[in-house]
Each structure stands twice: as C-alpha cells, then as structure tokens.
Scaffold this motif. Structure first.
Motif, PDB file in Angstrom:
ATOM      1  N   LYS A   7       0.860  -1.177   0.000  1.00  0.00           N
ATOM      2  CA  LYS A   7       0.000   0.000   0.000  1.00  0.00           C
ATOM      3  C   LYS A   7       0.897   1.228   0.000  1.00  0.00           C
ATOM      4  N   MET A   8       0.717   2.067  -1.001  1.00  0.00           N
ATOM      5  CA  MET A   8       1.529   3.273  -1.093  1.00  0.00           C
ATOM      6  C   MET A   8       0.831   4.401  -0.341  1.00  0.00           C
ATOM      7  N   VAL A   9       1.580   5.128   0.422  1.00  0.00           N
ATOM      8  CA  VAL A   9       1.073   6.283   1.148  1.00  0.00           C
ATOM      9  C   VAL A   9       1.463   7.516   0.360  1.00  0.00           C
ATOM     10  N   HIS A  10       0.485   8.376   0.093  1.00  0.00           N
ATOM     11  CA  HIS A  10       0.782   9.611  -0.643  1.00  0.00           C
ATOM     12  C   HIS A  10       1.628  10.518   0.248  1.00  0.00           C
ATOM     13  N   LEU A  11       2.753  10.924  -0.258  1.00  0.00           N
ATOM     14  CA  LEU A  11       3.660  11.771   0.508  1.00  0.00           C
ATOM     15  C   LEU A  11       3.451  13.231   0.108  1.00  0.00           C
ATOM     16  N   GLU A  12       3.249  14.074   1.093  1.00  0.00           N
ATOM     17  CA  GLU A  12       3.086  15.507   0.866  1.00  0.00           C
ATOM     18  C   GLU A  12       4.378  16.210   1.253  1.00  0.00           C
ATOM     19  N   SER A  57      16.370  12.141   9.000  1.00  0.00           N
ATOM     20  CA  SER A  57      15.270  12.778   8.281  1.00  0.00           C
ATOM     21  C   SER A  57      15.054  14.239   8.678  1.00  0.00           C
ATOM     22  N   GLU A  58      15.333  14.586   9.925  1.00  0.00           N
ATOM     23  CA  GLU A  58      15.132  15.970  10.360  1.00  0.00           C
ATOM     24  C   GLU A  58      16.041  16.929   9.599  1.00  0.00           C
ATOM     25  N   LEU A  59      17.215  16.455   9.199  1.00  0.00           N
ATOM     26  CA  LEU A  59      18.145  17.306   8.446  1.00  0.00           C
ATOM     27  C   LEU A  59      17.556  17.751   7.110  1.00  0.00           C
ATOM     28  N   MET A  60      16.628  16.942   6.582  1.00  0.00           N
ATOM     29  CA  MET A  60      16.058  17.211   5.267  1.00  0.00           C
ATOM     30  C   MET A  60      14.613  17.702   5.347  1.00  0.00           C
ATOM     31  N   GLY A  61      14.157  18.045   6.547  1.00  0.00           N
ATOM     32  CA  GLY A  61      12.796  18.530   6.696  1.00  0.00           C
ATOM     33  C   GLY A  61      11.741  17.449   6.638  1.00  0.00           C
ATOM     34  N   LEU A  62      12.116  16.209   6.911  1.00  0.00           N
ATOM     35  CA  LEU A  62      11.183  15.089   6.843  1.00  0.00           C
ATOM     36  C   LEU A  62      10.732  14.614   8.220  1.00  0.00           C
ATOM     37  N   GLN A  63      10.966  15.407   9.254  1.00  0.00           N
ATOM     38  CA  GLN A  63      10.684  14.967  10.611  1.00  0.00           C
ATOM     39  C   GLN A  63       9.200  14.706  10.863  1.00  0.00           C
ATOM     40  N   ASP A  64       8.311  15.268  10.053  1.00  0.00           N
ATOM     41  CA  ASP A  64       6.879  15.076  10.254  1.00  0.00           C
ATOM     42  C   ASP A  64       6.343  13.809   9.599  1.00  0.00           C
ATOM     43  N   PHE A  65       7.192  13.096   8.853  1.00  0.00           N
ATOM     44  CA  PHE A  65       6.749  11.863   8.219  1.00  0.00           C
ATOM     45  C   PHE A  65       6.731  10.727   9.231  1.00  0.00           C
ATOM     46  N   SER A  66       5.713   9.882   9.135  1.00  0.00           N
ATOM     47  CA  SER A  66       5.634   8.709  10.008  1.00  0.00           C
ATOM     48  C   SER A  66       6.636   7.659   9.533  1.00  0.00           C
ATOM     49  N   GLU A  67       6.893   6.688  10.389  1.00  0.00           N
ATOM     50  CA  GLU A  67       7.792   5.605   9.998  1.00  0.00           C
ATOM     51  C   GLU A  67       7.245   4.877   8.772  1.00  0.00           C
ATOM     52  N   GLU A  68       5.932   4.686   8.710  1.00  0.00           N
ATOM     53  CA  GLU A  68       5.319   4.009   7.563  1.00  0.00           C
ATOM     54  C   GLU A  68       5.529   4.812   6.282  1.00  0.00           C
TER      55      GLU A  68
END
Length: 121
Positions: A7-12, A57-68
């Motif tokens: 299942k692909m999760v749409h990434l914003e 991930s925080e270095l690239m601004g991805l800290q709000d993404f869930s592990e999934e």
C-alpha cells in the motif's frame, strides 16, 4: 490487499526541485541531490536505509513523516529490491516525486541549445 502488494502512502512535501533547478542549473541541482543523499545515507553501508532515513530525516525537513511513510518512500524508490536506496535510486525517486521538474529540465535544455547555437554562429 493481495500478498506481495504494498500500500503506497501519498507523501506531501514542498517540491523545491524546480526552484533549485532554475537557480542552480542542471549540474548544480545534481550536486545538491548528491549532498542530500550523503546526508541521509548510512555512512557504513553507503546506501539510504530505513534506519538512516529515520535518524537523519530531520536534516532534510522530513521529521513530520511517520515511519510508515518513510518505509514507503524507500519501497517506492527501491528498484533492485534490496530494501535500501543507492544514489541512482535516490535521484530517480526525487525526480519522480517532482512532476514540475521535467518542465524545468526542458527549459534548461532549450536554453543550453540556444546558447550552443549562438556560440557557433
């Protein structure tokens, strides 16, 4: 869901690649992508793993993404099925996630082509 299907999760995310391409040009954009890759990769393994992505991930601004969502990002870009992203897979994934980048790339190619024609006149 069928076995073997993911299942692909749409990434914003804010798509900054077209802006970077306009400012840096093609070579500069590739250099920045390589820097981003090195920031996210596991230094010992030389690839981006889920663990290195979570850790950095925080270095690239991805800290709000869930592990999934991070796992899905790896899955989406993992072309050889090794569970990690090498540099080529990472760059391809970034281009795939940036639909406007193809338009910018075409503009850069046209500009370079015009410049090349003017040089030979």
């Amino acid at each position: 869901m069928e076995a073997g299907k993911t299942k692909m999760v749409h990434l914003e995310f804010q798509d900054l690649l077209p802006i970077m391409a306009r400012k840096l040009g093609g070579e500069g954009l590739i250099n920045e992508l390589c820097k981003g890759y090195r920031m996210l990769m596991d230094g010992d393994k030389g690839v981006i793993t889920i663990d290195s992505l979570k850790k950095n991930s925080e270095l690239m601004g991805l800290q709000d993404f869930s592990e999934e969502e991070l796992k899905n990002m790896i899955r989406e870009g993992d072309m050889d099925g090794d569970g990690a992203l090498d540099q080529i897979e990472f760059c391809i994934l970034m281009f795939r996630l940036s639909p406007d980048l193809l338009h910018v790339a075409q503009q850069l190619l046209n500009k370079a082509d015009k410049h090349q024609k003017n040089v030979h006149l």
